[in-house]
Write an enzyme that holds these catalytic residues in place. Structure first.
Site, PDB file in Angstrom:
ATOM      1  N   ILE A 121       5.368  -4.980  -5.808  1.00 21.18           N
ATOM      2  CA  ILE A 121       5.342  -6.558  -6.061  1.00 21.18           C
ATOM      3  C   ILE A 121       5.690  -7.575  -4.831  1.00 21.18           C
ATOM      4  CG2 ILE A 121       5.800  -6.166  -8.357  1.00 21.18           C
ATOM      5  CD1 ILE A 121       8.385  -7.448  -7.810  1.00 21.18           C
ATOM      6  N   ASP A 122       6.360  -6.945  -3.824  1.00 18.15           N
ATOM      7  CA  ASP A 122       6.587  -7.729  -2.714  1.00 18.15           C
ATOM      8  C   ASP A 122       5.516  -8.031  -1.549  1.00 18.15           C
ATOM      9  OD1 ASP A 122       9.327  -7.470  -3.604  1.00 18.15           O
ATOM     10  OD2 ASP A 122      10.025  -6.430  -2.084  1.00 18.15           O
ATOM     11  N   MET A 147      12.054 -12.123  -6.750  1.00 14.65           N
ATOM     12  CA  MET A 147      12.209 -10.955  -5.983  1.00 14.65           C
ATOM     13  C   MET A 147      11.461 -10.967  -4.413  1.00 14.65           C
ATOM     14  SD  MET A 147      12.306  -7.663  -8.356  1.00 14.65           S
ATOM     15  CE  MET A 147      13.654  -7.001  -9.255  1.00 14.65           C
ATOM     16  N   ARG A 190      12.562  -8.717  -1.228  1.00 14.66           N
ATOM     17  CA  ARG A 190      13.858  -8.327  -0.276  1.00 14.66           C
ATOM     18  C   ARG A 190      13.826  -8.857   1.161  1.00 14.66           C
ATOM     19  NH1 ARG A 190      15.898  -3.073  -1.888  1.00 14.66           N
ATOM     20  NH2 ARG A 190      14.116  -2.291  -2.309  1.00 14.66           N
ATOM     21  N   GLU A 249      15.297 -13.475  -3.479  1.00 12.48           N
ATOM     22  CA  GLU A 249      16.421 -12.859  -3.390  1.00 12.48           C
ATOM     23  C   GLU A 249      16.963 -12.367  -1.906  1.00 12.48           C
ATOM     24  OE1 GLU A 249      16.068  -9.071  -5.580  1.00 12.48           O
ATOM     25  OE2 GLU A 249      14.185  -8.590  -4.177  1.00 12.48           O
ATOM     26  N   HIS A 257      13.838  -8.419 -12.996  1.00 12.33           N
ATOM     27  CA  HIS A 257      12.908  -7.543 -13.433  1.00 12.33           C
ATOM     28  C   HIS A 257      11.582  -8.128 -14.300  1.00 12.33           C
ATOM     29  CE1 HIS A 257      16.271  -5.123 -11.573  1.00 12.33           C
ATOM     30  NE2 HIS A 257      15.084  -4.444 -11.204  1.00 12.33           N
ATOM     31  N   VAL A 258      11.888  -9.078 -14.900  1.00 16.67           N
ATOM     32  CA  VAL A 258      10.673  -9.535 -15.574  1.00 16.67           C
ATOM     33  C   VAL A 258       9.469  -9.576 -14.737  1.00 16.67           C
ATOM     34  CG1 VAL A 258       9.874 -11.745 -16.813  1.00 16.67           C
ATOM     35  CG2 VAL A 258      12.285 -11.255 -17.130  1.00 16.67           C
ATOM     36  N   GLN A 259       9.481  -9.913 -13.354  1.00 17.53           N
ATOM     37  CA  GLN A 259       8.480  -9.890 -12.633  1.00 17.53           C
ATOM     38  C   GLN A 259       7.753  -8.727 -12.475  1.00 17.53           C
ATOM     39  OE1 GLN A 259      10.025 -12.479  -8.812  1.00 17.53           O
ATOM     40  NE2 GLN A 259      11.560 -11.631 -10.023  1.00 17.53           N
ATOM     41  N   ARG A 260       8.443  -7.587 -12.748  1.00 18.05           N
ATOM     42  CA  ARG A 260       7.868  -5.987 -12.475  1.00 18.05           C
ATOM     43  C   ARG A 260       7.335  -5.569 -13.841  1.00 18.05           C
ATOM     44  NH1 ARG A 260      12.085  -3.367  -8.698  1.00 18.05           N
ATOM     45  NH2 ARG A 260      12.182  -1.796 -10.455  1.00 18.05           N
TER      46      ARG A 260
HETATM   47  O1  F6P Z   1      10.467  -3.289  -3.751  1.00 17.09           O
HETATM   48  C1  F6P Z   1      10.459  -4.009  -5.034  1.00 17.09           C
HETATM   49  C2  F6P Z   1      11.590  -4.858  -5.524  1.00 17.09           C
HETATM   50  O2  F6P Z   1      11.220  -5.152  -6.786  1.00 17.09           O
HETATM   51  C3  F6P Z   1      12.290  -5.744  -4.747  1.00 17.09           C
HETATM   52  O3  F6P Z   1      11.753  -7.076  -4.638  1.00 17.09           O
HETATM   53  C4  F6P Z   1      13.801  -5.734  -5.155  1.00 17.09           C
HETATM   54  O4  F6P Z   1      14.510  -6.161  -4.161  1.00 17.09           O
HETATM   55  C5  F6P Z   1      13.898  -4.356  -5.513  1.00 17.09           C
HETATM   56  O5  F6P Z   1      12.663  -3.726  -5.692  1.00 17.09           O
HETATM   57  C6  F6P Z   1      14.609  -4.108  -6.762  1.00 17.09           C
HETATM   58  O6  F6P Z   1      14.758  -2.849  -6.893  1.00 17.09           O
HETATM   59  P1  F6P Z   1      15.609  -2.150  -8.062  1.00 17.09           P
HETATM   60  O7  F6P Z   1      14.920  -2.225  -9.207  1.00 17.09           O
HETATM   61  O8  F6P Z   1      15.876  -0.685  -7.673  1.00 17.09           O
HETATM   62  O9  F6P Z   1      17.120  -2.790  -7.973  1.00 17.09           O
END
Ligand code: F6P
Length: 342
Positions: free
Chosen positions: A126-127, A169, A171, A221, A272-275
């Site tokens: 997603i990044d 999100m 990183r 984040e 994690h709503v974004q994922r």
């Molecule tokens: O790499 C994708 C990502 O969603 C990043 O944006 C975020 O920092 C990381 O994964 C969060 O990972 P986890 O769900 O393992 O905490």
């Protein structure tokens, strides 16, 4: 030919669309059979498999997540990890592997390819920070989720004369914040590539209130204050790839803004709503095409490659091109959003 498939790292919408396309074309056009390795690199490392055929991929196109499950296992951090993977691939009669993942999962694939493992990579995150490809799938869905949240936050912020800080999100790269911030009409966008000056952010906030609007600040984040400035952030624990677990910058920012400007400020962490959930049409289209091209690369024994989007074409690039360095937001791209700050 027998092909193994795995999905590693953080999940994202579109993973199932890739798996479906790989399996449908692999069986339909090439007569391959498949084995699913579960939980990313943990699957071939610990020989955790599942059947993967037409029945298993039926109906999964619109579903978020991954039917193969995922993990952040790093076989290079485990004694004898590479040998165990090679042994388990041989034990399952696997001739080639399709690895679907981001910088970490494909980083492992890059090293394994150099050690004669037959692997083809599919980029996801997603990044959107993988090099070699214009876009990764999952990104468009995440941006749309964040944009919808920003749209909703505008009206409630204005009703209460509040500052709303939206933590998204991202990183190392600010793509989600930048795209969602522009699409949602944010008043400030803060990204990891450009350390922010908290004093400047507060000036934007005050300016925004002067024109009788309430500021919406979108922050990645991974955004950090300028070094030597008077705002600090805490760091957290590391995962198997050495990444710090992020989160908390939104709250820290809201606290600082409230204290410095006297305006009520609240933070919303989308997390994690974004994922989760169903992929957008764009992500289904991209993921499906990646899957179709990845299995063709396997059929042509073009290993050590990653499929990538260039314009509207799907091409193959060396895995190392995708994982060598991250694709970050350029200063001139960030400057486009800055026109709307304050
Ligand atoms: O790499 C994708 C990502 O969603 C990043 O944006 C975020 O920092 C990381 O994964 C969060 O990972 P986890 O769900 O393992 O905490």
């Amino acid at each position: 030919m027998r092909v193994g498939v795995l999905t590693g790292g953080g999940d994202c919408p579109g993973l199932n669309a890739v798996i479906r396309a790989v399996v449908r074309k692999g069986i339909g056009e090439y007569g391959f059979d498949f084995v699913g390795f579960r939980d990313g690199w943990r699957g071939p490392l610990e020989n955790v498999t599942m059947p993967l055929g037409i029945d298993e991929v039926r109906g999964i196109l619109p579903r978020g997540g991954t039917v193969l499950k995922s993990s952040r296992t790093n076989p290079f951090k485990i004694d004898g990890g590479v040998e165990r993977i090679k042994d388990n691939l041989a034990a399952n009669d696997v001739d080639a592997l399709v690895a679907i993942g981001g910088e970490d999962t494909l980083g492992v694939a890059t090293k394994l390819a150099a050690l004669d493992v037959n692997v083809v990579g599919v980029p996801k995150t997603i990044d959107n920070d993988l090099s070699g490809t214009d876009f990764t799938f999952g990104f468009d869905t995440a941006v749309n989720i964040a944009m919808e949240a920003i749209d909703r936050l505008h009206t409630t912020a204005e009703s209460h004369h509040r500052v709303l800080v939206v933590e998204v999100m991202g990183r190392h790269a600010g793509w989600i914040a930048l795209h969602a911030g522009i699409a949602g009409g944010a008043n400030v966008v803060l990204i990891p590539e450009q350390p922010f000056d908290i004093g400047r952010v507060c000036e934007y906030v005050e300016k925004r209130f002067e024109s009788h609007y309430s500021p919406i600040i979108v922050v990645s984040e991974g955004a950090v204050p300028v070094e030597g400035g008077d705002m600090t952030v805490a760091s957290g624990e590391l995962d198997a790839f050495g990444h710090v677990r992020l989160g908390g910058i939104g709250d820290r920012l809201a606290g600082e803004i409230e204290q410095r400007t006297g305006k009520e400020a609240r933070a919303v962490v989308l997390g994690h709503v974004q994922r989760g959930g169903t992929p957008t049409a764009f992500d289904r289209w991209l993921a499906t095409r990646f899957g179709l091209h990845a299995i063709t690369a396997v059929a042509e024994k073009d290993y050590g490659k990653m499929v990538a989007l260039r314009g509207t074409d799907i091409v193959r690039v060396p895995l190392s091109e995708g994982t060598g360095e991250l694709k970050l937001v350029k200063p001139e791209q960030y400057a486009e959003a800055q026109v709307f700050f304050g």
